[in-house]
Design an enzyme around this catalytic site. Structure first.
Site, PDB file in Angstrom:
ATOM      1  N   HIS A  20      91.055  87.344  -8.654  1.00 41.62           N
ATOM      2  CA  HIS A  20      89.771  86.746  -8.312  1.00 41.62           C
ATOM      3  C   HIS A  20      89.058  87.957  -7.429  1.00 41.62           C
ATOM      4  CE1 HIS A  20      91.338  84.979  -4.872  1.00 41.62           C
ATOM      5  NE2 HIS A  20      91.889  84.166  -5.619  1.00 41.62           N
ATOM      6  N   HIS A  23      91.281  88.522  -4.221  1.00 37.45           N
ATOM      7  CA  HIS A  23      92.358  89.661  -4.327  1.00 37.45           C
ATOM      8  C   HIS A  23      91.529  90.989  -4.328  1.00 37.45           C
ATOM      9  CE1 HIS A  23      94.522  86.300  -6.574  1.00 37.45           C
ATOM     10  NE2 HIS A  23      94.965  86.251  -5.389  1.00 37.45           N
ATOM     11  N   CYS A 129     101.691  70.827  -0.813  1.00 40.90           N
ATOM     12  CA  CYS A 129     100.660  71.219  -1.818  1.00 40.90           C
ATOM     13  C   CYS A 129     101.110  72.519  -2.446  1.00 40.90           C
ATOM     14  CB  CYS A 129      99.456  71.876  -0.717  1.00 40.90           C
ATOM     15  SG  CYS A 129      98.070  72.692  -1.659  1.00 40.90           S
ATOM     16  N   CYS A 132      98.973  75.833  -1.976  1.00 41.74           N
ATOM     17  CA  CYS A 132      99.518  76.710  -0.873  1.00 41.74           C
ATOM     18  C   CYS A 132     101.264  76.974  -0.895  1.00 41.74           C
ATOM     19  CB  CYS A 132      99.200  75.694   0.526  1.00 41.74           C
ATOM     20  SG  CYS A 132      97.734  75.557   0.906  1.00 41.74           S
ATOM     21  N   CYS A 146      94.486  68.715  -0.080  1.00 38.04           N
ATOM     22  CA  CYS A 146      94.385  69.794   0.924  1.00 38.04           C
ATOM     23  C   CYS A 146      93.081  70.391   0.920  1.00 38.04           C
ATOM     24  CB  CYS A 146      95.525  70.857  -0.001  1.00 38.04           C
ATOM     25  SG  CYS A 146      95.247  72.388   0.755  1.00 38.04           S
ATOM     26  N   HIS A 149      92.611  73.311  -1.528  1.00 43.83           N
ATOM     27  CA  HIS A 149      92.924  73.242  -3.045  1.00 43.83           C
ATOM     28  C   HIS A 149      92.667  71.608  -3.174  1.00 43.83           C
ATOM     29  CE1 HIS A 149      95.546  76.337  -1.573  1.00 43.83           C
ATOM     30  NE2 HIS A 149      95.352  77.026  -2.658  1.00 43.83           N
ATOM     31  N   LYS A 299      84.871  78.475  -0.835  1.00 47.82           N
ATOM     32  CA  LYS A 299      85.723  79.517  -0.890  1.00 47.82           C
ATOM     33  C   LYS A 299      85.976  79.717  -2.267  1.00 47.82           C
ATOM     34  CE  LYS A 299      90.707  80.859  -0.309  1.00 47.82           C
ATOM     35  NZ  LYS A 299      92.016  80.384  -0.714  1.00 47.82           N
ATOM     36  N   LYS A 302      91.124  80.513  -7.378  1.00 51.41           N
ATOM     37  CA  LYS A 302      91.659  80.010  -8.630  1.00 51.41           C
ATOM     38  C   LYS A 302      91.801  78.555  -8.659  1.00 51.41           C
ATOM     39  CE  LYS A 302      95.184  82.331  -8.182  1.00 51.41           C
ATOM     40  NZ  LYS A 302      96.239  83.324  -7.700  1.00 51.41           N
TER      41      LYS A 302
HETATM   42  O1  ME8 Z   1      98.512  83.470  -0.570  1.00 52.31           O
HETATM   43  N1  ME8 Z   1      88.693  85.471  -0.273  1.00 52.31           N
HETATM   44  O2  ME8 Z   1      98.859  84.562  -2.959  1.00 52.31           O
HETATM   45  P1  ME8 Z   1      97.301  84.181  -3.158  1.00 52.31           P
HETATM   46  C1  ME8 Z   1      89.336  86.302   0.386  1.00 52.31           C
HETATM   47  N2  ME8 Z   1     101.286  84.603  -2.708  1.00 52.31           N
HETATM   48  N3  ME8 Z   1      90.665  86.391   0.280  1.00 52.31           N
HETATM   49  C2  ME8 Z   1      91.210  85.655  -0.650  1.00 52.31           C
HETATM   50  C3  ME8 Z   1      90.527  84.657  -1.296  1.00 52.31           C
HETATM   51  C4  ME8 Z   1      89.243  84.502  -1.134  1.00 52.31           C
HETATM   52  N4  ME8 Z   1      88.227  83.675  -1.750  1.00 52.31           N
HETATM   53  N5  ME8 Z   1      91.368  83.774  -2.053  1.00 52.31           N
HETATM   54  C5  ME8 Z   1      92.741  84.290  -1.756  1.00 52.31           C
HETATM   55  C6  ME8 Z   1      99.282  84.270  -1.532  1.00 52.31           C
HETATM   56  N6  ME8 Z   1      92.638  85.176  -0.756  1.00 52.31           N
HETATM   57  C7  ME8 Z   1     100.570  84.333  -1.240  1.00 52.31           C
HETATM   58  C8  ME8 Z   1     100.883  85.527  -0.268  1.00 52.31           C
HETATM   59  S1  ME8 Z   1     102.060  87.226   1.214  1.00 52.31           S
HETATM   60  C9  ME8 Z   1     103.696  87.572   1.596  1.00 52.31           C
HETATM   61  C10 ME8 Z   1     102.279  86.075   0.166  1.00 52.31           C
HETATM   62  C11 ME8 Z   1      93.503  86.317  -0.338  1.00 52.31           C
HETATM   63  O3  ME8 Z   1      97.387  84.910  -4.613  1.00 52.31           O
HETATM   64  C12 ME8 Z   1      94.730  85.431   0.335  1.00 52.31           C
HETATM   65  O4  ME8 Z   1      94.242  85.119   1.469  1.00 52.31           O
HETATM   66  O5  ME8 Z   1      96.822  82.943  -3.004  1.00 52.31           O
HETATM   67  C13 ME8 Z   1      95.788  86.303   0.441  1.00 52.31           C
HETATM   68  O6  ME8 Z   1      95.810  87.195   1.560  1.00 52.31           O
HETATM   69  C14 ME8 Z   1      95.660  87.157  -0.845  1.00 52.31           C
HETATM   70  O7  ME8 Z   1      94.374  86.932  -1.267  1.00 52.31           O
HETATM   71  C15 ME8 Z   1      96.663  86.496  -2.135  1.00 52.31           C
HETATM   72  O8  ME8 Z   1      96.380  85.032  -2.202  1.00 52.31           O
END
Ligand code: ME8
Length: 495
Positions: A20, A23, A129, A132, A146, A149, A299, A302
Site C-alpha cells: 500500500h 510501504h 494481535c 501487529c 487493537c 487493527h 491510517k 491492509k
Molecule cells: O510492520 N503509513 O510490516 P508492515 C506509513 N514486518 N507507513 C506505514 C503505513 C502507513 N499507513 N502502514 C505501514 C511490519 N507502514 C513488519 C516490520 S521490520 C524488522 C518488520 C510502514 O508491512 C510500517 O510502519 O506492516 C513499517 O515501517 C512498514 O510500513 C512495513 O509495515
C-alpha cells in the site's frame, strides 16, 4: 581515499497482501536518503525486503488456497515490482524465508542471546494481535480491539514460550538514546520510546509450533518457533553477512540509519538494541521514524481497508510527481494526508507552473536564439541568492525533512523564474545571452538538488542540458561555454 560507507535499511514488509501507500512512502524516503548520500560521495548499501513468517502470512496463504512458499513467491514479486516502478535504488532485497542468507545469522544471534543467559522459558497468558504480530496489554486495547487493527479479533493465548530479558538492558538503552549515541529521530519519537523503556518488561521470544506453524525453529527445541520479531529484526545484520560473511558484516555494520514507521518504534528502539547488546554487537547509529500516510484522517493499511493502490497512482501521475507529492505530504514529526485533489494541485502549481516552466522556457530560449549554446554568465545577485539555499537544502536532507527540502528547492526554481521575468530577454535576445547562461546554471543546480527525490526528472534534465553525472560538490555556477540539447516539457498539467 576509500569512500565512507553508508548502510541504510527500510523495515521489511509483510507480504500477506498487496503493498500500500505506506510501504511506498517508506521506500521512497529511504531511497531519497540513499541517493542523497551517494551524491555526497558515500559508498551506500541500501537494503529492503519482506518479512515472511508468522500467523498472518500462514493464514493468508491458506485463504488463497496455495502452498505458503508459492503464495509468498507471487506476493514478493509484487513488492519487488513496486520498487521497480518507484525507481528504488536498493542494493539488496532480503527475504526472511531465505535459508541460505537469513537463517545462519538468526540462529547465531539466538545462540549468542542464550550464551549471555538472556533467554528463559515461561508459561504465558496474553492477548495477541495478529495485525501487529505482537502481544498486547488490556490498557493498549480500545473497546477490546487493537487501535491499529480495529477489524481484527484479539486472540487470547496461553502457552509456554521462551522469553528474552529486555529489562536487563533498559538502563543501557535509555542512556544511549538520551546521549544520541543511538539516535532516535524526530524528537517526539525519542521521548515516546524513553517513556516506554522506563517500564519495559521481558518479552516473549518464541511461540509453540502448534500456534505458529510458519517460522524458524528455535535451535535445540523444534517444538518452538522463533517469534516473528526476533526473526525479522535480525534481517538488518543477516542481509549483510552476519553468521555467513563476517568480513562484509564488519565492513557495513553498524547501520547508519534504519527507516521505519512509528507503529514499530518499540521493536526497533527497545527490543532490537537489547538483542544487539546481549549479543555484544554495536547498535545502529540512527533510527528515523516516519508518521503514517492517512486517507481521510485514518491510517491507510491492509487491516483498515482504506487502501489506495500505489501502482495505480504511479500509473496515473508518473513516478516523479508521485515521489514528489508523497515526500512533501509528510510532516517530519507527524502524519500526512494522501489526497488526489491535493496531489493534482501540487503538481500543477509547483512542478508544472514553477519548476517545469522555468526549465522549459529558458532552455527552449537558448535553442531558438543562440543555436543551443551559452558562452558566459550574467553576474546577477540571483547567483548569491541561489547559492545561499544550498546549505539549507543539505541540512533538510540530512534531517530527513523532505518537505522542507522540496520547499527550498522550489524557491530556487522560483528565483530562476523571477530572474528570467525581470531580465525580459525576449525584448533583446542579442544582448541577453549571458542571462540565459545564468539560467542554465540554475537548471544544472536543480538537476543535482532534485536527484534524490525525482531521479527520472533529474536524468532528463541532465540529458537536455547535455551534462554527465553530477555530485553535490559540483553545485555552483561554473557552466560557461557549453552547448545544450533540445528542450522538452518535463511535467504536464493535470486536468
Ligand atoms: O510492520 N503509513 O510490516 P508492515 C506509513 N514486518 N507507513 C506505514 C503505513 C502507513 N499507513 N502502514 C505501514 C511490519 N507502514 C513488519 C516490520 S521490520 C524488522 C518488520 C510502514 O508491512 C510500517 O510502519 O506492516 C513499517 O515501517 C512498514 O510500513 C512495513 O509495515
Amino acid at each position: 581515499m576509500a569512500k565512507k560507507k553508508f548502510y541504510i535499511t527500510t523495515a521489511i514488509d509483510y507480504p500477506n497482501a498487496r503493498p500500500h501507500l505506506g510501504h511506498a512512502l517508506e521506500k521512497v524516503q529511504a531511497d531519497a536518503i540513499a541517493r542523497f548520500q551517494r551524491l555526497q560521495g558515500k559508498d551506500v548499501f541500501f537494503q529492503t525486503g519482506t518479512d515472511e513468517h508468522g500467523t498472518k502470512i500462514w493464514r493468508a496463504a491458506e485463504a488463497a488456497k496455495k502452498p505458503v512458499e508459492e503464495f509468498l513467491d507471487e506476493q514478493v514479486a509484487v513488492f519487488k515490482e513496486l520498487c521497480k516502478k518507484l525507481n528504488i535504488s536498493y542494493d539488496y532485497f532480503i527475504r526472511t524465508t531465505d535459508q541460505k542468507i537469513h537463517y545462519p545469522g538468526v540462529i547465531k544471534l539466538w545462540n549468542e542471546l542464550v550464551k549471555s543467559g538472556d533467554i528463559f522459558k515461561q508459561t504465558y497468558t496474553g492477548l495477541y494481535c495478529i495485525g501487529c504480530e505482537a502481544f498486547k496489554t488490556e490498557k493498549e486495547l480500545v473497546n477490546g480491539k487493537c487501535p491499529d487493527h480495529p477489524t481484527r479479533q484479539i486472540e487470547e493465548v496461553e502457552e509456554e514460550n521462551y522469553f528474552f530479558k529486555l529489562s536487563k538492558y533498559k538502563e543501557q538503552i535509555i542512556s544511549k538514546i538520551k546521549s544520541d549515541e543511538f539516535r532516535v529521530s524526530p524528537d517526539v519519537r525519542k521521548h515516546e520510546i524513553l517513556a516506554f523503556l522506563e517500564n519495559a518488561k521481558d518479552i516473549s521470544f518464541s511461540r509453540p509450533k502448534t500456534s505458529l506453524p510458519w517460522g524458524i525453529p528455535v535451535p535445540g527445541d523444534d517444538r518452538q518457533v522463533m517469534y516473528v520479531w526476533c526473526d525479522a529484526l535480525s534481517n538488518y545484520i543477516t542481509g549483510i553477512g552476519y553468521g555467513r560473511d563476517e568480513e562484509n558484516f564488519e565492513k557495513l555494520w553498524p547501520a547508519d540509519v534504519h527507516v521505519i514507521g512509528k507503529d514499530i518504534l518499540r521493536f526497533h528502539a527497545a527490543f532490537w538494541p537489547a538483542m544487539l547488546l546481549s549479543a555484544k554487537i554495536k547498535l545502529p547509529k540512527e533510527l528515523f521514524v516516519h508518521g503514517w500516510i492517512l486517507s481521510k484522517g485514518a491510517k491507510m493499511g491492509k487491516s483498515t481497508g482504506n487502501v489506495l493502490d500505489p501502482f495505480a497512482q504511479i500509473e496515473k501521475y508518473g513516478v516523479d510527481p508521485f515521489r514528489f507529492y508523497i515526500l512533501g505530504a509528510m510532516n517530519i514529526d507527524g502524519d500526512g494526508e494522501y489526497s488526489e485533489e491535493l496531489l493534482k494541485e501540487r503538481i500543477n502549481t509547483v512542478l508544472v507552473s514553477n519548476l517545469s516552466n522555468f526549465c522549459y522556457r529558458s532552455m527552449s530560449f537558448v535553442n531558438k536564439n543562440y543555436d543551443s549554446e551559452i558562452t558566459g554568465i550574467d553576474e546577477d545577485k540571483v547567483i548569491g541568492e541561489v547559492e545561499a539555499k544550498f546549505p539549507e537544502i543539505k541540512k533538510a536532507y540530512e534531517e530527513y525533512d523532505f518537505k522542507k527540502a522540496i520547499d527550498i528547492i522550489m524557491e530556487v526554481s522560483a528565483l530562476g523564474n523571477a530572474y528570467f521575468q525581470k531580465k525580459e530577454p525576449w525584448k533583446n535576445p542579442a544582448e541577453s545571452a549571458d542571462v540565459l547562461g545564468t539560467c542554465m546554471n540554475i537548471i544544472k543546480n536543480l538537476a543535482i538538488l532534485c536527484e534524490p527525490m525525482m531521479p527520472e526528472f533529474s536524468e532528463k534534465l541532465k540529458k537536455q542540458l547535455k551534462i554527465k553525472k553530477l555530485s553535490w560538490d559540483e553545485l555552483g555556477f561554473d557552466l560557461k561555454k557549453h552547448r545544450i540539447g533540445t528542450a522538452e516539457i518535463l511535467f504536464m498539467k493535470i486536468k
